[in-house]
Design an enzyme around this catalytic site. Structure first.
Site, PDB file in Angstrom:
ATOM      1  N   GLY A  24       0.821  -0.650   2.731  1.00 51.01           N
ATOM      2  CA  GLY A  24      -0.566  -0.177   2.843  1.00 51.01           C
ATOM      3  C   GLY A  24      -0.542   1.278   2.458  1.00 51.01           C
ATOM      4  O   GLY A  24       0.026   2.094   3.181  1.00 51.01           O
ATOM      5  N   HIS A  25      -1.057   1.601   1.292  1.00 49.67           N
ATOM      6  CA  HIS A  25      -1.008   2.978   0.789  1.00 49.67           C
ATOM      7  C   HIS A  25      -2.403   3.579   0.837  1.00 49.67           C
ATOM      8  O   HIS A  25      -3.331   3.064   0.214  1.00 49.67           O
ATOM      9  CB  HIS A  25      -0.448   3.003  -0.642  1.00 49.67           C
ATOM     10  CG  HIS A  25       0.996   2.584  -0.701  1.00 49.67           C
ATOM     11  ND1 HIS A  25       1.718   2.526  -1.853  1.00 49.67           N
ATOM     12  CD2 HIS A  25       1.857   2.215   0.293  1.00 49.67           C
ATOM     13  CE1 HIS A  25       2.961   2.140  -1.581  1.00 49.67           C
ATOM     14  NE2 HIS A  25       3.059   1.927  -0.288  1.00 49.67           N
TER      15      HIS A  25
ATOM     16  N   GLN B 225       7.315   0.834   1.163  1.00 49.05           N
ATOM     17  CA  GLN B 225       8.179   0.904   2.368  1.00 49.05           C
ATOM     18  C   GLN B 225       8.981   2.206   2.353  1.00 49.05           C
ATOM     19  O   GLN B 225       8.533   3.170   1.758  1.00 49.05           O
ATOM     20  CB  GLN B 225       9.101  -0.320   2.451  1.00 49.05           C
ATOM     21  CG  GLN B 225       8.400  -1.630   2.806  1.00 49.05           C
ATOM     22  CD  GLN B 225       7.682  -2.277   1.638  1.00 49.05           C
ATOM     23  OE1 GLN B 225       8.253  -2.549   0.611  1.00 49.05           O
ATOM     24  NE2 GLN B 225       6.392  -2.540   1.796  1.00 49.05           N
TER      25      GLN B 225
ATOM     26  N   LYS C  23       2.986   7.989   0.767  1.00 54.00           N
ATOM     27  CA  LYS C  23       3.265   7.775  -0.660  1.00 54.00           C
ATOM     28  C   LYS C  23       1.974   7.645  -1.468  1.00 54.00           C
ATOM     29  O   LYS C  23       1.842   8.233  -2.544  1.00 54.00           O
ATOM     30  CB  LYS C  23       4.117   6.507  -0.846  1.00 54.00           C
ATOM     31  CG  LYS C  23       5.488   6.590  -0.153  1.00 54.00           C
ATOM     32  CD  LYS C  23       6.237   5.278  -0.215  1.00 54.00           C
ATOM     33  CE  LYS C  23       5.648   4.169   0.616  1.00 54.00           C
ATOM     34  NZ  LYS C  23       5.729   4.357   2.073  1.00 54.00           N
TER      35      LYS C  23
ATOM     36  N   ASP D 251       5.241   4.425   5.371  1.00 53.56           N
ATOM     37  CA  ASP D 251       4.025   5.138   5.794  1.00 53.56           C
ATOM     38  C   ASP D 251       4.174   6.657   5.784  1.00 53.56           C
ATOM     39  O   ASP D 251       3.533   7.359   6.571  1.00 53.56           O
ATOM     40  CB  ASP D 251       3.578   4.671   7.193  1.00 53.56           C
ATOM     41  CG  ASP D 251       3.326   3.182   7.235  1.00 53.56           C
ATOM     42  OD1 ASP D 251       2.956   2.618   6.198  1.00 53.56           O
ATOM     43  OD2 ASP D 251       3.515   2.579   8.303  1.00 53.56           O
TER      44      ASP D 251
HETATM   45  P1  GDP Z   1       2.123   5.184   2.681  1.00 56.08           P
HETATM   46  O1  GDP Z   1       2.327   3.764   3.064  1.00 56.08           O
HETATM   47  O2  GDP Z   1       3.406   5.921   2.500  1.00 56.08           O
HETATM   48  O3  GDP Z   1       1.212   5.350   1.488  1.00 56.08           O
HETATM   49  O4  GDP Z   1       1.388   5.869   3.919  1.00 56.08           O
HETATM   50  P2  GDP Z   1       0.159   5.258   4.757  1.00 56.08           P
HETATM   51  O5  GDP Z   1      -1.073   5.364   3.948  1.00 56.08           O
HETATM   52  O6  GDP Z   1       0.504   3.926   5.307  1.00 56.08           O
HETATM   53  O7  GDP Z   1       0.160   6.222   6.013  1.00 56.08           O
HETATM   54  C1  GDP Z   1      -0.022   7.582   5.899  1.00 56.08           C
HETATM   55  C2  GDP Z   1      -1.245   7.976   6.720  1.00 56.08           C
HETATM   56  O8  GDP Z   1      -1.271   9.373   6.903  1.00 56.08           O
HETATM   57  C3  GDP Z   1      -2.556   7.646   6.013  1.00 56.08           C
HETATM   58  O9  GDP Z   1      -3.526   7.359   6.986  1.00 56.08           O
HETATM   59  C4  GDP Z   1      -2.880   8.936   5.285  1.00 56.08           C
HETATM   60  O10 GDP Z   1      -4.271   9.083   5.047  1.00 56.08           O
HETATM   61  C5  GDP Z   1      -2.403   9.959   6.275  1.00 56.08           C
HETATM   62  N1  GDP Z   1      -1.891  11.219   5.716  1.00 56.08           N
HETATM   63  C6  GDP Z   1      -1.202  11.424   4.575  1.00 56.08           C
HETATM   64  N2  GDP Z   1      -0.822  12.712   4.494  1.00 56.08           N
HETATM   65  C7  GDP Z   1      -1.294  13.325   5.600  1.00 56.08           C
HETATM   66  C8  GDP Z   1      -1.192  14.650   6.108  1.00 56.08           C
HETATM   67  O11 GDP Z   1      -0.568  15.542   5.531  1.00 56.08           O
HETATM   68  N3  GDP Z   1      -1.780  14.905   7.323  1.00 56.08           N
HETATM   69  C9  GDP Z   1      -2.458  13.948   8.005  1.00 56.08           C
HETATM   70  N4  GDP Z   1      -2.995  14.279   9.171  1.00 56.08           N
HETATM   71  N5  GDP Z   1      -2.562  12.690   7.554  1.00 56.08           N
HETATM   72  C10 GDP Z   1      -1.978  12.381   6.376  1.00 56.08           C
HETATM   73  P1  IMO Z   2       4.382   1.085   3.174  1.00 56.24           P
HETATM   74  O1  IMO Z   2       4.586   0.869   1.694  1.00 56.24           O
HETATM   75  C1  IMO Z   2       5.826   0.541   7.236  1.00 56.24           C
HETATM   76  C2  IMO Z   2       8.013  -3.144   8.109  1.00 56.24           C
HETATM   77  C3  IMO Z   2       7.363  -4.142   9.022  1.00 56.24           C
HETATM   78  C4  IMO Z   2       8.584  -4.784   9.635  1.00 56.24           C
HETATM   79  C5  IMO Z   2       9.571  -4.802   8.488  1.00 56.24           C
HETATM   80  C6  IMO Z   2       9.630  -6.118   7.726  1.00 56.24           C
HETATM   81  O2  IMO Z   2       2.968   1.118   3.592  1.00 56.24           O
HETATM   82  O3  IMO Z   2       5.166   2.257   3.638  1.00 56.24           O
HETATM   83  P2  IMO Z   2       8.004  -7.425   6.085  1.00 56.24           P
HETATM   84  O4  IMO Z   2       6.538  -7.690   6.155  1.00 56.24           O
HETATM   85  O5  IMO Z   2       8.426  -6.644   4.891  1.00 56.24           O
HETATM   86  O6  IMO Z   2       8.815  -8.667   6.273  1.00 56.24           O
HETATM   87  O7  IMO Z   2       8.313  -6.518   7.387  1.00 56.24           O
HETATM   88  O8  IMO Z   2       9.171  -3.775   7.599  1.00 56.24           O
HETATM   89  N1  IMO Z   2       7.189  -2.758   6.937  1.00 56.24           N
HETATM   90  C7  IMO Z   2       6.588  -1.566   6.805  1.00 56.24           C
HETATM   91  N2  IMO Z   2       6.502  -0.530   7.676  1.00 56.24           N
HETATM   92  N3  IMO Z   2       5.270   0.641   6.001  1.00 56.24           N
HETATM   93  C8  IMO Z   2       5.375  -0.377   5.118  1.00 56.24           C
HETATM   94  O9  IMO Z   2       4.981  -0.256   3.839  1.00 56.24           O
HETATM   95  C9  IMO Z   2       6.028  -1.569   5.522  1.00 56.24           C
HETATM   96  N4  IMO Z   2       6.275  -2.746   4.928  1.00 56.24           N
HETATM   97  C10 IMO Z   2       7.010  -3.460   5.798  1.00 56.24           C
HETATM   98  O10 IMO Z   2       6.540  -3.513   9.980  1.00 56.24           O
HETATM   99  O11 IMO Z   2       9.107  -3.934  10.626  1.00 56.24           O
HETATM  100 MG    MG Z   3       1.731   2.402   4.557  1.00 50.42          MG
END
Ligand code: GDP
Ligand code: IMO
Ligand code: MG
Length: 423
Positions: free
Chosen positions: A40-41, A224, A16, A13
């Protein structure tokens, strides 16, 4: 032509999805190399927020082809939902999205096995997203799995039946109360498989090999983060794939000497969802503020993310494992308003000060040692050039660059595509 990689350096998270979307204009191909719908991207532009789970984050750009690589595990049911969500955006999906024949399939019973395994673990549960990731990779390495390519053969349903039957027996073995209606789950699964079969299945390693020869620019998208890597993460509280740079080689069939830039992405602080050690975790008002301002809720499960200060010991480890060539710092805007910022530069471990990740980090044996820095209170979210960044943020960045010995080339100051500062 070399293949660039983009990977998360923390516990996922990091942002990416946002950065892949920002970079896609410079690439011909975006290729996901591991993980599945546990990811979840999030992407944001034109006032709309999109969350992708399996589909690569370059899908909104006309110039790029998106490839789901062999290292990915695909749940047809979730994949179909993702496709349905994209319908209103008029994207020519069959032309722009290709799937590796060697990618493995998540069956409904893999999800049930995930739930049974977690329930049986009780308090020791991993905190899995319950998307069936672990059981699917277990079947892959156990040489029992079903692959996308199997769907091109007429007998795939008998293969499915044999595997699902075996899974049902295994669910019984866990001896936990899992309620399910397999008939219903299967009806949904078979319908989703039909939707998947409308897309193009390819030998993705061959496709990417040719693309490299033709001089196409390829960006590999990780899921991840490094600390969730099956080998190098905080085992057993990890996911079931190699999230680190080497995973891109096996997850796409790209040779190690063909890897170019390794872009490592991290938050200006740290978050984690699910169970497992997290030395810099905060249980106070500061942690609550990060969660609130950063809107730290899982993009896949909606669970609140645990928050804490930046952990440079862990980050340095991730930089080394991946061979990161440039860094991207996300969510700097969330730290605006903190009087003092803390950065963990060492651990107190069994009476010693250490600067590496020990075999077993647990809250009982690791205490973070912090360096304090003055904060800033300017709102960063409207800034668009490096010149505008506050002095104390520049000092924070300089400190990190010095410690990590890698330049920070992007500073993200908000979720939108436009809120991205190149340095
Ligand atoms: P990913 O899994 O690495 O793609 O990241 P996620 O989408 O799960 O989580 C990142 C969260 O932070 C999302 O809700 C993005 O919209 C938000 N986000 C990304 N970059 C920034 C930033 O620079 N500032 C803020 N406030 N939110 C951001
Ligand atoms: P992105 O790509 C954050 C965590 C889960 C759990 C552990 C194992 O959005 O960054 P799993 O479902 O793989 O068996 O879970 O890994 N986890 C993540 N945490 N971002 C993710 O993906 C994750 N994918 C799995 O919360 O702790
Ligand atoms: Mg994510």
């Amino acid at each position: 032509m070399a293949v660039d990689l983009l990977l998360g350096l923390q516990w996922g998270d990091e942002g990416k999805g946002k950065i892949v979307d920002v970079l896609t204009k410079d690439y011909d191909i975006i290729a996901r190399f591991q993980g599945g719908p546990n990811a979840g991207h999030t992407l944001e532009f034109d006032g709309i927020k999109h969350v992708l789970h399996t589909i690569p984050s370059g899908i909104f750009h006309e110039n790029a082809i998106n490839v789901v690589g062999n290292g990915v595990v695909i749940d047809p049911v979730i994949f179909k939902k993702e496709l349905d969500n994209l319908k209103k955006f008029n994207i020519d999906i069959p032309a722009r999205l290709l799937i590796s024949r060697k990618a493995h399939l998540i069956l409904p019973t893999h999800r049930l096995l995930d739930a049974a395994s977690e329930a049986a673990k009780g308090k020791a549960k991993i905190g899995s997203t319950l998307k069936g990731i672990g059981p699917t990779y277990m079947d892959k390495t156990g040489r029992n799995g079903m692959r996308i390519g199997d769907l091109e053969f007429t007998d795939w349903k008998s293969k499915y039946r044999a595997l699902a039957n075996k899974h049902e027996a295994m669910i019984g073995f866990y001896n936990v109360d899992i309620q399910y209606d397999l008939k219903e789950l299967e009806a949904e699964f078979f319908q989703a498989v039909s939707a998947l079969q409308q897309l193009k299945f390819i030998d993705s390693e061959e496709y990417l090999f040719k693309a490299q020869k033709e001089g196409k620019k390829i960006l590999a998208e990780g899921a991840q983060g490094s600390l969730l890597d099956i080998d190098f993460g905080t085992y057993p509280f990890v996911t079931s794939s190699n999230t680190t740079a080497a995973g891109a080689c096996t997850g796409l069939g790209v040779a190690p000497n063909k890897i170019g830039g390794v872009f490592g992405i991290f938050k200006a602080y740290t978050t984690r969802v699910g169970s497992g050690p997290f030395p810099t975790e905060l249980f106070d008002e500061d942690g609550a503020t990060m969660g609130r301002v950063g809107n730290e809720f899982g993009a896949t499960t909606g669970r609140p993310r645990r928050c804490g200060w930046l952990d440079l010991v862990a980050l340095k480890y991730a930089v080394q494992i991946n061979g990161v060539t440039q860094l991207m710092m996300m969510k700097g805007d969330v730290l605006s308003g903190f009087k003092t910022l803390k950065v963990c530069t060492a651990y107190q471990y069994k009476g010693e000060k250490i600067t590496h990740l020990p075999y077993n980090i647990a809250s009982e044996n690791v205490r973070p040692i912090y360096t304090e820095m003055p904060g800033w209170d300017q709102d960063l979210t409207k800034m668009s050039t490096a010149k505008e960044l506050p002095e104390n943020l520049n000092a924070y960045i300089d400190f990190l660059e010095k410690e990590l010995e890698v330049p920070i080339k992007i500073v993200s100051v908000g979720p939108d595509r436009k809120q991205t500062i190149h340095r």
